[in-house]
Design an enzyme around this catalytic site. Structure first.
Site, PDB file in Angstrom:
ATOM      1  N   ASP A 186     -10.557  -1.497   1.057  1.00  0.00           N
ATOM      2  CA  ASP A 186      -9.674  -2.258   0.165  1.00  0.00           C
ATOM      3  C   ASP A 186      -9.406  -3.668   0.666  1.00  0.00           C
ATOM      4  O   ASP A 186      -8.586  -4.388   0.076  1.00  0.00           O
ATOM      5  CB  ASP A 186      -8.354  -1.512  -0.055  1.00  0.00           C
ATOM      6  N   LYS A 245      -1.517  -7.118   4.751  1.00  0.00           N
ATOM      7  CA  LYS A 245      -2.475  -7.715   5.672  1.00  0.00           C
ATOM      8  C   LYS A 245      -3.688  -8.151   4.868  1.00  0.00           C
ATOM      9  O   LYS A 245      -3.912  -7.654   3.765  1.00  0.00           O
ATOM     10  CB  LYS A 245      -2.830  -6.754   6.789  1.00  0.00           C
ATOM     11  N   SER A 258      -7.797   3.177   1.509  1.00  0.00           N
ATOM     12  CA  SER A 258      -8.094   2.170   2.534  1.00  0.00           C
ATOM     13  C   SER A 258      -9.429   2.412   3.233  1.00  0.00           C
ATOM     14  O   SER A 258     -10.473   2.359   2.605  1.00  0.00           O
ATOM     15  CB  SER A 258      -6.928   2.137   3.514  1.00  0.00           C
ATOM     16  N   HIS A 259      -9.371   2.739   4.504  1.00  0.00           N
ATOM     17  CA  HIS A 259     -10.575   2.879   5.336  1.00  0.00           C
ATOM     18  C   HIS A 259     -11.073   4.316   5.376  1.00  0.00           C
ATOM     19  O   HIS A 259     -12.030   4.607   6.065  1.00  0.00           O
ATOM     20  CB  HIS A 259     -10.232   2.409   6.747  1.00  0.00           C
ATOM     21  N   ASP A 289     -12.506  -3.434   5.504  1.00  0.00           N
ATOM     22  CA  ASP A 289     -12.438  -2.023   5.102  1.00  0.00           C
ATOM     23  C   ASP A 289     -12.532  -1.916   3.578  1.00  0.00           C
ATOM     24  O   ASP A 289     -12.693  -2.929   2.876  1.00  0.00           O
ATOM     25  CB  ASP A 289     -11.179  -1.340   5.653  1.00  0.00           C
ATOM     26  N   ASP A 349      -7.977  -5.056   3.354  1.00  0.00           N
ATOM     27  CA  ASP A 349      -6.849  -5.576   4.135  1.00  0.00           C
ATOM     28  C   ASP A 349      -7.158  -5.592   5.631  1.00  0.00           C
ATOM     29  O   ASP A 349      -6.539  -6.334   6.383  1.00  0.00           O
ATOM     30  CB  ASP A 349      -5.528  -4.837   3.825  1.00  0.00           C
ATOM     31  N   ARG A 350      -8.141  -4.779   6.067  1.00  0.00           N
ATOM     32  CA  ARG A 350      -8.492  -4.797   7.492  1.00  0.00           C
ATOM     33  C   ARG A 350      -9.690  -5.699   7.757  1.00  0.00           C
ATOM     34  O   ARG A 350     -10.523  -5.904   6.872  1.00  0.00           O
ATOM     35  CB  ARG A 350      -8.877  -3.393   7.948  1.00  0.00           C
TER      36      ARG A 350
HETATM   37  C1  G1P Z   1      -2.891   3.365  10.331  1.00  0.00           C
HETATM   38  C2  G1P Z   1      -2.694   2.277  11.362  1.00  0.00           C
HETATM   39  C3  G1P Z   1      -1.571   1.366  10.948  1.00  0.00           C
HETATM   40  C4  G1P Z   1      -1.826   0.818   9.555  1.00  0.00           C
HETATM   41  C5  G1P Z   1      -2.077   1.961   8.582  1.00  0.00           C
HETATM   42  C6  G1P Z   1      -2.478   1.462   7.211  1.00  0.00           C
HETATM   43  O1  G1P Z   1      -1.732   4.159  10.257  1.00  0.00           O
HETATM   44  O2  G1P Z   1      -2.464   2.819  12.647  1.00  0.00           O
HETATM   45  O3  G1P Z   1      -1.440   0.329  11.892  1.00  0.00           O
HETATM   46  O4  G1P Z   1      -0.746   0.070   9.103  1.00  0.00           O
HETATM   47  O5  G1P Z   1      -3.138   2.787   9.076  1.00  0.00           O
HETATM   48  O6  G1P Z   1      -3.655   0.709   7.235  1.00  0.00           O
HETATM   49  P1  G1P Z   1      -1.592   5.570  11.006  1.00  0.00           P
HETATM   50  O7  G1P Z   1      -2.752   6.406  10.575  1.00  0.00           O
HETATM   51  O8  G1P Z   1      -1.696   5.267  12.473  1.00  0.00           O
HETATM   52  O9  G1P Z   1      -0.250   6.079  10.603  1.00  0.00           O
HETATM   53 ZN    ZN Z   2      -7.117  -0.925   4.067  1.00  0.00          ZN
END
Ligand code: G1P
Ligand code: ZN
Length: 562
Positions: free
Chosen positions: A287, A386, A118-119, A285, A289-290
């Site tokens: 991938d 998302k 992801s990010h 981000d 989704d954000r």
């Molecule tokens: C984080 C975000 C959460 C999101 C997840 C995946 O998780 O807080 O809202 O769904 O990334 O993108 P966390 O690192 O807080 O467990």
């Molecule tokens: Zn992501």
């Protein structure tokens, strides 16, 4: 046709720590590169799919980060050897997370494997991740991720077919026969199905007209997978100049940056918007989704407000005009702006634990149409992830139809519903033991709340007094399958509804990340235009006082403020 391939069994041993977190298994890339590491996890995922694996169709792809193509090659060989019937793979291995979810549903696949962290940063020194999504297109529920984990603890062999090799750069289908059974790999355009879905949901002609009416927009893909989607939608479909899409060439290390669309890691976008030339800016981000949405002069839309604004203006979006808004949902730490829209419009609003997987059942049951998380996650029941691009198109639909700037839309929204000032402070890379000790301290306070010495305590800062009315460790019972998720974050709720939340991240790949969330509802219009950090300072101090965060972690400032 590749005739007569044979599969083989490879002996292995359990490897510690393969427990999926908030969103799949995420670790340093070097860990995934260790002998048997990726294979063990993939075989354990196959084991959790169980009987459905034989003859199955799986969709595979990821955000283009380092090691992704190697992981795709491993999955092809292992799928071939485990009686999967077909793999659908995005060209060059690419699929945004939302597009992969869309393809699972559209092609009625058994599930999909998403290769992303992801990010989190990528590259040889960065992070990698593997996540399994089920037939509804959404992240596997905990029941399945627990089965995967249990299997990683007892695995003794995995199956491979070394001869199953495909060129994922070329669109087309390759057929094999493995152990006498047919096996196919179809390499597809990762963008096409997704764009068709967006065209079904939004009025592309209206958005196009708006975008050619004088407002300049910029879309920042942060060198993640969204570059290929952004170019198709904003340049090819909407006819915008190429420079409206920046950082849109996917790189396996995201150009050395954190591909995380927030004020810290997308500061270049904020600076660009501050020049006042663009009326709208957005970032995605790695991938896709954000999303982060900005207005002219860098006006920031907090993600908690973003979903509330979309809910309040759902009639600007053709999809909701036809389906209606069945219900709303947000994750527990997300600012409660959405609840205000729900209350005023008399729509149900659900509060679920952190992580998109908790929205899936509600959407499948037709109870929720729109949902969001404070962590730059916004989406609807069109898919089960998302969806950053969807959020941006939703915003553009609202702007096109209301003929207002982003700031005007927000000011109107607050005038109608009041404003939930919200912030999240992250303390990254904290020593795990120290973070746990702080959470244990908070749990002690909550325990004492049962004996009533915590409830009713008041805290004053800068002339404002808050009195604790409720405190717990958030527990959620899924209304559909009645599964229970415990210990989802410490909530301290004040008499006026303001909230303090503490939880540890479930996605960080090393050490611990402490997240502190502050949500303070204010209905005094004279504050609406003020900076959230300034308004929330006294309440944040109270949160630090209660948690003793500095004493426990040694940190006197967060690493990221949102
Ligand atoms: C984080 C975000 C959460 C999101 C997840 C995946 O998780 O807080 O809202 O769904 O990334 O993108 P966390 O690192 O807080 O467990
Ligand atoms: Zn992501």
């Amino acid at each position: 046709m590749n005739m007569g391939l044979r599969s083989e069994s490879v002996a292995t041993k359990p490897i510690d720590g393969q427990k999926p977190g908030t969103s799949g298994l995420r670790k340093k890339t070097t860990i995934f590169q260790q002998p048997h590491y990726t294979e063990n996890f993939v075989q354990s995922t196959f084991a959790a799919i169980g009987d459905d694996l034989v003859g199955s169709t799986l969709v595979v792809g990821g955000d283009g980060r380092f090691f992704m193509k190697d992981a795709v090659a491993i999955i092809v060989k292992m799928a071939a050897a485990n009686q999967v019937r077909k793999l659908i793979i995005g060209q060059n291995g690419l699929f945004s997370t939302p597009a992969l979810s869309c393809v699972i549903k559209k092609r009625q696949a058994t599930g999909g494997i998403i290769l992303t962290a992801s990010h989190n940063p990528g590259g040889a020194d960065g992070d990698f991740g593997i996540k399994y999504n089920t037939a509804n297109g959404g992240p596997a529920p905990e029941k399945i991720t627990n089965q995967i984990y249990e299997h990683t603890k007892v695995i003794s062999e995995y199956r491979m077919c070394q001869g199953a090799v495909v060129d994922i750069g070329e669109i087309g289908t390759t057929d094999f026969t493995v152990d006498g059974q047919p096996f196919s790999v179809e390499v597809v355009d990762p963008v096409a199905d997704y764009v068709l879905l967006m065209k079904d949901i939004f009025d592309f002609a209206a958005i196009k007209e708006y975008l050619h009416g004088g407002v300049k927009v910029v879309i920042n893909s942060m060198h993640g997978v969204m570059g290929v989607y952004a170019k198709e939608i904003f340049v090819n479909e909407f006819g915008l100049p190429e420079d409206s899409c920046v950082n849109c060439d996917p790189k396996d290390d995201f150009g050395g940056h954190h591909p995380d669309p927030n004020l810290t890691y997308a500061a270049d976008l904020v600076d660009l918007l501050k020049k006042g030339i663009h009326g709208f800016g957005a970032a995605f981000d790695g991938d896709g989704d954000r999303n982060m949405v900005l207005g002219q002069n860098g006006f920031f839309v907090s993600p908690s407000d973003s979903v509330a604004v979309i809910a309040a203006n759902a009639d600007c979006i053709p999809y909701f005009k036809s389906t209606g808004v069945k219900g709303l949902a947000r994750s527990m730490p997300t600012g409660a702006s959405l609840d205000r829209v729900a209350a005023k419009k008399n729509i149900d609003c659900y509060e679920v634990p952190t992580g998109w997987k908790f929205f899936g059942n509600l959407m499948d049951a037709g109870k929720v149409s729109l949902c969001g998380e404070e962590s730059y996650g916004t989406g609807s029941d069109h898919i089960r992830e998302k969806d950053g691009c969807w959020a941006v198109l939703a915003w553009l639909s609202i702007l096109a139809s209301r003929k207002q700037s982003v700031e005007e839309v927000l000011m109107d929204h607050w005038a109608t519903y009041g404003r939930n000032f919200f912030t999240r402070w992250d303390y990254e890379g904290v020593d795990a033991e120290k973070a746990k000790a702080m959470m244990a301290h908070l749990r002690t306070l909550i325990d004492s709340s049962q004996t009533k010495d915590f409830i009713g305590r008041s805290f004053a800062q800068e002339g404002k007094t808050y009195v604790i009315s409720e405190a717990d460790d958030f527990e959620y019972k899924d209304p559909i399958d009645e599964s229970i998720a415990k210990n989802q974050g410490i909530r301290i709720i004040m008499k006026d509804g303001s909230r303090i939340v503490f939880r540890l991240s479930g996605t960080s790949s090393s050490g611990a990340t402490v997240r502190m969330y502050i949500d303070n509802y204010i209905d005094d219009p004279s504050t609406f235009g003020q900076d959230a950090q300034a308004v929330l300072k006294p309440f944040a101090r109270i949160a630090l006082e209660i948690s003793k965060l500095t004493e426990f972690t040694g940190r006197d400032a967060p690493t990221v403020i949102t």
